[in-house]
Design an enzyme around this catalytic site. Structure first.
Site, short mmCIF file in Angstrom:
data_model
loop_
_atom_site.label_atom_id
_atom_site.label_comp_id
_atom_site.label_asym_id
_atom_site.label_seq_id
_atom_site.Cartn_x
_atom_site.Cartn_y
_atom_site.Cartn_z
N GLY A 84 0.81 -1.22 0.00
CA GLY A 84 0.00 0.00 0.00
C GLY A 84 0.84 1.26 0.00
O GLY A 84 0.46 2.27 -0.61
N ASP B 57 -6.06 0.55 7.21
CA ASP B 57 -6.64 -0.58 7.93
C ASP B 57 -5.63 -1.73 7.87
O ASP B 57 -5.81 -2.72 7.17
CB ASP B 57 -7.96 -0.98 7.28
CG ASP B 57 -8.59 -2.19 7.95
OD1 ASP B 57 -9.40 -2.87 7.29
OD2 ASP B 57 -8.25 -2.44 9.12
N SER B 58 -4.53 -1.53 8.59
CA SER B 58 -3.42 -2.48 8.43
C SER B 58 -3.34 -3.42 9.63
O SER B 58 -4.05 -3.24 10.62
CB SER B 58 -2.10 -1.68 8.35
OG SER B 58 -1.87 -1.09 9.62
N PRO C 91 4.79 -7.12 6.82
CA PRO C 91 4.52 -6.13 5.77
C PRO C 91 3.87 -4.85 6.30
O PRO C 91 3.85 -3.83 5.64
CB PRO C 91 3.58 -6.88 4.82
CG PRO C 91 2.98 -7.97 5.61
CD PRO C 91 3.99 -8.35 6.63
N1 SAM Z 1 -8.72 -4.72 11.20
C1 SAM Z 1 -7.48 -5.46 11.30
C2 SAM Z 1 -6.64 -4.95 12.43
O1 SAM Z 1 -7.00 -3.93 13.01
O2 SAM Z 1 -5.63 -5.59 12.73
C3 SAM Z 1 -6.77 -5.40 10.01
C4 SAM Z 1 -7.65 -5.81 8.90
S1 SAM Z 1 -6.95 -6.23 7.42
C5 SAM Z 1 -7.12 -7.95 7.46
C6 SAM Z 1 -5.23 -5.91 7.59
C7 SAM Z 1 -4.62 -6.11 6.23
O3 SAM Z 1 -3.45 -5.32 6.07
C8 SAM Z 1 -4.19 -7.55 5.96
O4 SAM Z 1 -5.03 -8.11 4.98
C9 SAM Z 1 -2.73 -7.44 5.49
O5 SAM Z 1 -2.42 -8.33 4.43
C10 SAM Z 1 -2.70 -5.99 5.04
N2 SAM Z 1 -1.38 -5.38 4.96
C11 SAM Z 1 -0.35 -5.48 5.83
N3 SAM Z 1 0.72 -4.77 5.38
C12 SAM Z 1 0.34 -4.18 4.21
C13 SAM Z 1 0.98 -3.32 3.27
N4 SAM Z 1 2.25 -2.90 3.46
N5 SAM Z 1 0.27 -2.91 2.19
C14 SAM Z 1 -1.01 -3.32 1.99
N6 SAM Z 1 -1.68 -4.15 2.83
C15 SAM Z 1 -1.00 -4.57 3.93
#
Ligand code: SAM
Length: 286
Positions: free
Chosen positions: A146, A164-165, A171
């Site tokens: 992202g 929303d990471s 990552p």
């Molecule tokens: N609501 C959750 C929480 O508060 O922990 C997070 C929801 S969502 C599932 C988090 C998402 O961030 C994951 O699907 C993960 O793969 C994604 N993610 C982590 N690092 C990222 C990055 N650098 N770029 C894009 N997505 C990323």
């Protein structure tokens, strides 16, 4: 009886941190379990919270309580705008934030910049009530980091950017860095709204202080707000709302709040910005 346990370091997320806190969930059924190039992804059926998504054994979202987090992260910033048209969600692979932003009739494009396609695929199949808006023609999925995606966007091109990471591990680390926040600010329109999930005041004190100080260096206006997410570690959860312009949160156009919310009421919107004294002290706010 089979259990799935999540383990947390009690302070921060350094490599040296060791587990000092655990939560367990009875596994009625394993619906999905696989490992992508980024993380282990499990979706299980639980007796208390219904279906639940775990990434690397950390709870992400559940059918039962997901609405709290997804309403807080999306509507608190979104209702600042009269006619939001373009939004960027960074992370958000379970689809919950996209679902909430689809409720704004003026919204024309919602980009979900998610690094792990397997999260989206599994959520669409096993968490349909959360991931249903991936079928909305306004929702565009961008698979990849992202931080890299937002850097390649034109300046002043988004009304809303939401992060929303996962926690600052793996990552997710890039999504807590100054360079990333500065880029997000540049890509927001003049009255654009930024919000990010801001971790747990009781165990992520240093990460939160750093996040708040960093955001304040970049945005002219930053305010923490709070909610209780039962399935997140210690439950008390912070979010950070930021904008280039000062936001008058004592005068909220509450008519913009979608009518079908299950957590936010007009009073809860205002109340979310009220934070306990220990959090103010942690963030050196007063
Ligand atoms: N609501 C959750 C929480 O508060 O922990 C997070 C929801 S969502 C599932 C988090 C998402 O961030 C994951 O699907 C993960 O793969 C994604 N993610 C982590 N690092 C990222 C990055 N650098 N770029 C894009 N997505 C990323």
């Amino acid at each position: 009886m089979k259990w799935l346990y999540e383990f947390f370091p009690a302070a921060g997320y350094s490599k040296e941190s060791k587990a000092e806190l655990s939560y367990g969930y009875v596994v009625d059924k394993i619906l999905f379990s696989d490992k992508s190039e980024y993380q282990e992804i499990d979706i299980i059926e639980t007796p208390v919270y219904g279906r639940a998504l775990f990434l690397d054994h950390l709870m992400m979202t559940t059918e039962k309580d997901e609405f709290i987090y997804h309403e807080l992260l999306s509507h608190i910033p979104a209702i600042r705008l009269e006619k939001p048209e373009r939004a960027l969600i960074i992370g958000g692979g379970d689809g919950g934030i996209a679902r909430e932003l689809c409720k704004y009739p003026t919204m024309k494009e919602i980009i979900v910049a998610e690094i792990d396609e397997m999260v989206i695929t599994a959520s669409r199949k096993y968490l349909p009530t959360i991931a249903k808006s991936f079928d909305d023609p306004r929702v565009k999925i961008q698979i990849g980091d992202g931080a890299a995606f937002v850097a390649n966007q034109p300046d002043k091109s988004f009304d809303i950017i939401l992060v929303d990471s996962t926690e600052p591990i793996g990552p997710g680390i890039t999504l807590y860095q100054e360079k990333f926040y500065r880029t997000c600010c540049d890509k927001l329109k003049d009255n654009g709204q930024f919000a990010a999930q801001g971790l747990a005041p009781l165990i992520h004190t240093e990460s939160q202080q750093l996040m708040y100080q960093t955001l304040k260096k970049i945005f002219n206006w930053v305010r923490p707000y709070m909610g209780v997410i039962p399935t997140y570690p210690t439950s008390l959860w912070l979010f950070f709302h930021a904008s280039k312009n000062v936001q008058d949160i004592d005068n909220i156009s509450i008519s913009r709040l979608p009518k079908d919310t299950r957590y936010l009421t007009p009073d809860m919107v205002s109340a979310s910005y009220c934070i306990p004294k220990f959090v103010e002290n942690n963030l050196n706010i007063k």
